[in-house]
Design an enzyme around this catalytic site. Sequence first.
Site, PDB file in Angstrom:
ATOM      1  N   GLY A  61       0.786  -1.226   0.000  1.00 31.62           N
ATOM      2  CA  GLY A  61       0.000   0.000   0.000  1.00 31.62           C
ATOM      3  C   GLY A  61       0.817   1.275   0.000  1.00 31.62           C
ATOM      4  CB  CYS A  62       4.196   2.139   0.811  1.00 26.99           C
ATOM      5  SG  CYS A  62       3.714   1.946   2.533  1.00 26.99           S
ATOM      6  CD  GLN A  63       3.718   7.371  -5.411  1.00 22.54           C
ATOM      7  OE1 GLN A  63       3.556   8.201  -4.520  1.00 22.54           O
ATOM      8  NE2 GLN A  63       3.608   7.671  -6.692  1.00 22.54           N
TER       9      GLN A  63
END
Length: 154
Positions: A61-63
């Site tokens: 969920g982290c870019q």
Amino acid sequence: MTASPFYTPEEATAAEAIAAIDDELSVFDDWMDRYGYIIELGRKLPPFPDDWANDAHRVPGCQSRVWMEAEGRDGALFFAGASDAAIVSGLVALLLRVYSGRTAAEILVTDPVFLKDLGLLEALSTNRGNGIASMARAIRERAAAEPGSAIPRG
């Protein structure tokens, strides 16, 4: 002996860490200065082992790429973390300052709403805001998996 990759907070409680971060951020008049401060926090994180920078440790969920590891010790959970982006490493440092070295119960009762209260979520891009929320969720999920981690009622 190499230094531990796990973050040990200076403050005794998560609430004290949040208050200290708020005090430190309030020194700066604008967000560019605050970003510089947050980046500097990331540079001070304990070195994250290269062999942990893999998919097994990656926070979804982290870019940017973010990796975390946890270790239970003396009734508390200690976290290690790193990112391939400077600002995100600083955000990792902020979360570890609040959550690392705390009991599972304290982690679970420390709502990540403090990120909004500190103005961080509004100041970050949507993707970064979602990423820091994913990191906080990963920490809290790890705490919830600890034996006896139920939130005390009362």
